[in-house]
Design a protein around this motif. Sequence first.
Motif, PDB file in Angstrom:
ATOM      1  N   LEU A 265      -7.272 -24.600  -8.838  1.00  0.00           N
ATOM      2  CA  LEU A 265      -5.539 -24.318  -9.311  1.00  0.00           C
ATOM      3  C   LEU A 265      -6.368 -22.564  -9.222  1.00  0.00           C
ATOM      4  O   LEU A 265      -5.778 -21.945  -8.831  1.00  0.00           O
ATOM      5  CB  LEU A 265      -6.203 -24.532 -10.940  1.00  0.00           C
ATOM      6  N   LYS A 266      -7.935 -22.145  -9.472  1.00  0.00           N
ATOM      7  CA  LYS A 266      -7.893 -20.855  -9.431  1.00  0.00           C
ATOM      8  C   LYS A 266      -7.964 -20.206  -8.256  1.00  0.00           C
ATOM      9  O   LYS A 266      -7.106 -19.096  -7.808  1.00  0.00           O
ATOM     10  CB  LYS A 266      -9.608 -20.490  -9.810  1.00  0.00           C
ATOM     11  N   ARG A 267      -8.566 -20.549  -7.089  1.00  0.00           N
ATOM     12  CA  ARG A 267      -8.067 -20.338  -6.027  1.00  0.00           C
ATOM     13  C   ARG A 267      -6.653 -19.964  -5.500  1.00  0.00           C
ATOM     14  O   ARG A 267      -6.039 -19.048  -4.508  1.00  0.00           O
ATOM     15  CB  ARG A 267      -8.743 -21.152  -4.425  1.00  0.00           C
ATOM     16  N   GLU A 268      -5.902 -20.952  -5.651  1.00  0.00           N
ATOM     17  CA  GLU A 268      -3.954 -20.798  -5.485  1.00  0.00           C
ATOM     18  C   GLU A 268      -3.707 -19.944  -6.206  1.00  0.00           C
ATOM     19  O   GLU A 268      -3.230 -18.945  -5.569  1.00  0.00           O
ATOM     20  CB  GLU A 268      -3.372 -22.443  -5.463  1.00  0.00           C
ATOM     21  N   VAL A 269      -4.103 -20.009  -7.405  1.00  0.00           N
ATOM     22  CA  VAL A 269      -3.065 -18.436  -8.888  1.00  0.00           C
ATOM     23  C   VAL A 269      -3.991 -17.461  -7.747  1.00  0.00           C
ATOM     24  O   VAL A 269      -2.849 -16.304  -7.499  1.00  0.00           O
ATOM     25  CB  VAL A 269      -3.697 -18.883  -9.559  1.00  0.00           C
ATOM     26  N   ASP A 270      -5.289 -16.965  -7.332  1.00  0.00           N
ATOM     27  CA  ASP A 270      -5.550 -15.722  -7.031  1.00  0.00           C
ATOM     28  C   ASP A 270      -5.370 -15.052  -5.663  1.00  0.00           C
ATOM     29  O   ASP A 270      -4.158 -14.290  -5.363  1.00  0.00           O
ATOM     30  CB  ASP A 270      -7.202 -15.977  -6.747  1.00  0.00           C
ATOM     31  N   ALA A 271      -4.969 -16.273  -4.713  1.00  0.00           N
ATOM     32  CA  ALA A 271      -4.288 -16.636  -3.369  1.00  0.00           C
ATOM     33  C   ALA A 271      -2.524 -15.278  -3.536  1.00  0.00           C
ATOM     34  O   ALA A 271      -1.825 -14.502  -3.193  1.00  0.00           O
ATOM     35  CB  ALA A 271      -3.965 -17.898  -2.735  1.00  0.00           C
ATOM     36  N   LEU A 272      -2.329 -16.225  -4.971  1.00  0.00           N
ATOM     37  CA  LEU A 272      -0.873 -16.122  -4.795  1.00  0.00           C
ATOM     38  C   LEU A 272      -0.363 -14.783  -5.584  1.00  0.00           C
ATOM     39  O   LEU A 272       0.086 -13.814  -5.300  1.00  0.00           O
ATOM     40  CB  LEU A 272       0.095 -17.272  -6.012  1.00  0.00           C
ATOM     41  N   ALA A 273      -1.070 -14.354  -6.312  1.00  0.00           N
ATOM     42  CA  ALA A 273      -1.327 -13.186  -7.052  1.00  0.00           C
ATOM     43  C   ALA A 273      -1.183 -11.512  -6.728  1.00  0.00           C
ATOM     44  O   ALA A 273      -1.412 -11.097  -6.196  1.00  0.00           O
ATOM     45  CB  ALA A 273      -2.346 -13.373  -8.140  1.00  0.00           C
ATOM     46  N   GLY A 274      -2.337 -12.396  -5.580  1.00  0.00           N
ATOM     47  CA  GLY A 274      -2.347 -11.159  -4.490  1.00  0.00           C
ATOM     48  C   GLY A 274      -1.304 -10.906  -3.862  1.00  0.00           C
ATOM     49  O   GLY A 274      -1.428  -8.979  -3.622  1.00  0.00           O
ATOM     50  N   LEU A 275      -0.163 -11.460  -3.444  1.00  0.00           N
ATOM     51  CA  LEU A 275       0.744 -11.029  -2.486  1.00  0.00           C
ATOM     52  C   LEU A 275       1.346 -10.122  -3.429  1.00  0.00           C
ATOM     53  O   LEU A 275       2.079  -9.435  -2.782  1.00  0.00           O
ATOM     54  CB  LEU A 275       1.629 -12.203  -2.337  1.00  0.00           C
ATOM     55  N   THR A 276       0.919  -9.755  -4.895  1.00  0.00           N
ATOM     56  CA  THR A 276       2.224  -9.216  -5.523  1.00  0.00           C
ATOM     57  C   THR A 276       1.815  -7.519  -5.807  1.00  0.00           C
ATOM     58  O   THR A 276       1.960  -6.199  -6.068  1.00  0.00           O
ATOM     59  CB  THR A 276       2.194  -9.852  -7.375  1.00  0.00           C
ATOM     60  N   ALA A 277       0.713  -7.315  -5.111  1.00  0.00           N
ATOM     61  CA  ALA A 277      -0.529  -6.305  -4.781  1.00  0.00           C
ATOM     62  C   ALA A 277       0.736  -5.615  -3.482  1.00  0.00           C
ATOM     63  O   ALA A 277       0.576  -4.177  -3.837  1.00  0.00           O
ATOM     64  CB  ALA A 277      -2.056  -6.107  -4.497  1.00  0.00           C
ATOM     65  N   ILE A 278       1.476  -6.213  -2.728  1.00  0.00           N
ATOM     66  CA  ILE A 278       2.160  -5.578  -1.149  1.00  0.00           C
ATOM     67  C   ILE A 278       3.685  -4.696  -2.680  1.00  0.00           C
ATOM     68  O   ILE A 278       3.858  -5.851  -3.481  1.00  0.00           O
ATOM     69  CB  ILE A 278       2.506  -6.364  -0.722  1.00  0.00           C
ATOM     70  N   ASP A 279       3.769  -3.963  -2.006  1.00  0.00           N
ATOM     71  CA  ASP A 279       4.995  -3.038  -2.354  1.00  0.00           C
ATOM     72  C   ASP A 279       6.494  -3.485  -2.049  1.00  0.00           C
ATOM     73  O   ASP A 279       6.648  -4.147  -1.602  1.00  0.00           O
ATOM     74  CB  ASP A 279       5.369  -1.680  -1.089  1.00  0.00           C
ATOM     75  N   GLY A 280       6.900  -4.673  -3.555  1.00  0.00           N
ATOM     76  CA  GLY A 280       7.867  -5.220  -3.861  1.00  0.00           C
ATOM     77  C   GLY A 280       7.736  -6.538  -4.616  1.00  0.00           C
ATOM     78  O   GLY A 280       6.443  -6.322  -5.459  1.00  0.00           O
ATOM     79  N   ALA A 281       8.518  -7.073  -4.964  1.00  0.00           N
ATOM     80  CA  ALA A 281       8.599  -8.416  -5.702  1.00  0.00           C
ATOM     81  C   ALA A 281       8.086  -9.598  -4.906  1.00  0.00           C
ATOM     82  O   ALA A 281       8.245  -9.443  -3.583  1.00  0.00           O
ATOM     83  CB  ALA A 281       9.792  -8.634  -6.760  1.00  0.00           C
ATOM     84  N   THR A 282       7.192 -10.218  -5.560  1.00  0.00           N
ATOM     85  CA  THR A 282       6.747 -11.704  -5.043  1.00  0.00           C
ATOM     86  C   THR A 282       7.139 -12.593  -5.721  1.00  0.00           C
ATOM     87  O   THR A 282       7.836 -12.411  -6.937  1.00  0.00           O
ATOM     88  CB  THR A 282       5.214 -12.513  -5.430  1.00  0.00           C
ATOM     89  N   ILE A 283       8.012 -13.652  -4.756  1.00  0.00           N
ATOM     90  CA  ILE A 283       9.276 -14.918  -5.555  1.00  0.00           C
ATOM     91  C   ILE A 283       8.950 -15.864  -5.553  1.00  0.00           C
ATOM     92  O   ILE A 283       8.400 -16.938  -4.438  1.00  0.00           O
ATOM     93  CB  ILE A 283      10.557 -14.086  -4.573  1.00  0.00           C
ATOM     94  N   ILE A 284       8.572 -16.854  -6.541  1.00  0.00           N
ATOM     95  CA  ILE A 284       8.064 -18.395  -6.559  1.00  0.00           C
ATOM     96  C   ILE A 284       9.383 -18.542  -7.519  1.00  0.00           C
ATOM     97  O   ILE A 284      10.000 -18.354  -7.874  1.00  0.00           O
ATOM     98  CB  ILE A 284       7.124 -18.358  -7.070  1.00  0.00           C
ATOM     99  N   ASN A 285       9.489 -19.879  -7.350  1.00  0.00           N
ATOM    100  CA  ASN A 285      10.065 -20.816  -7.750  1.00  0.00           C
ATOM    101  C   ASN A 285       9.742 -21.839  -8.926  1.00  0.00           C
ATOM    102  O   ASN A 285       8.871 -21.834  -8.701  1.00  0.00           O
ATOM    103  CB  ASN A 285      11.090 -21.918  -7.244  1.00  0.00           C
ATOM    104  N   ASP A 286      10.328 -22.290 -10.359  1.00  0.00           N
ATOM    105  CA  ASP A 286       9.876 -22.873 -11.009  1.00  0.00           C
ATOM    106  C   ASP A 286       8.765 -24.107 -10.801  1.00  0.00           C
ATOM    107  O   ASP A 286       8.044 -24.482 -11.475  1.00  0.00           O
ATOM    108  CB  ASP A 286      10.823 -22.694 -12.589  1.00  0.00           C
ATOM    109  N   ASN A 287       8.800 -24.387  -9.704  1.00  0.00           N
ATOM    110  CA  ASN A 287       7.993 -25.906  -8.829  1.00  0.00           C
ATOM    111  C   ASN A 287       6.837 -24.647  -8.246  1.00  0.00           C
ATOM    112  O   ASN A 287       5.871 -25.791  -8.032  1.00  0.00           O
ATOM    113  CB  ASN A 287       8.389 -26.994  -8.279  1.00  0.00           C
TER     114      ASN A 287
END
Length: 379
Positions: A265-287
């Motif tokens: 879980l930590k590995r997947e969370v960190d990978a996704l959260a890392g994308l938020t450092a890129i300029d602009g918004a990261t978008i996920i759905n509630d799944n």
Amino acid sequence: MISATTYQAASVVAPTIENHFIEQLATARLSSNQQVAPLPSAYVIEKVIDVAFWASLRREEGHVIKISLAYLSPEQTRLPVVFQQRLPLTPAILTKLAPGVERPGIHIGVWEEDGELYIWGTTRSIPSLSFVVDVSEPGLLVIKHRRLDGFGKYANVAVLKGDQVKLIDENSAALEDCPAFLTSLLGAEKPFTDVSANILIQLAVSMRAHKRGGSLLVVPAASEAWQASIIKPLLYAVEPSFSGLADLVKNKETEKAKGTWQETLKREVDALAGLTAIDGATIINDNYNLLAFGAKIGRAAGSKPVDELIVTEPIIGDTEKQLHPAQNGGTRHLSAAQFVHDQRDALGLVASQDGRFTIFSWSPCKQMVHAHLIDTLLL
């Protein structure tokens, strides 16, 4: 041992923090048969905070110290590292120990005998509701405790920064418009039986940790309406959506059985959260499917500019404010507020480079965007 408290904030907050632990431990003993931590007296709380504060202002060979102190005896933990001789609880001793115990999850064990506090060793295992003081940076202390269910981020009780004191107001969770994972952060429920709350909290912590600032938008899986608030073309759209985190949630029981749930879980969370450092918004759905990153937010056709929002912080003494979005932060904050204003079933999570963290949600009661300032809960 320092005989007199010289950090005044320690004296001010100690009785309130003692009452918090009295209530938490009493409730836990009624509702659970598991081992819980010893009750720290106001004297213990005051002295540990005082010594930790002065230690935080020191440096060891030029390095800022980061340590965690937990109040318990060696008998109340598993596999402790016990020193042959007790060490006095002083800023100088904490500073010397700091380089070897600064890794996450290691606590310096503090205990009391005959009115004197001393350091007995270190541990990675502490009972539920243990009194913990984290030295996060010079002059910044976070008082927290391990959650009763033992899983996930510790619950913050107070944040002290110099002469500024913030006591967490758990009653904030009673707000009708309080998002579920904010309720979880406040410790108002057993939060980590709620997997979705757990994941959003970990995403928030990870976003804040990369210190580049970022935005995460959480949209409903059953609707494409959010696309009306995104400027096209979407340069980093993900098609098909990436389901690494989503698949992990679906298969959580299998991962838990293998003993790999938290690590994966930590590995997947960190990978996704890392994308938020890129300029602009990261978008996920509630799944938790990744839909896009680096997205530019625009005002939906026919929508009015957001011109006012509610701002609250879950600390005792805070009063609700109504502000123009420009008074609440920069471009990220303004665009996330506009997005939630237009897409009222969405959430906007915004991390600033300076550590501020805001959840934007729509308030059905007030019929406006609600900005929840939660950085005190994520430390």
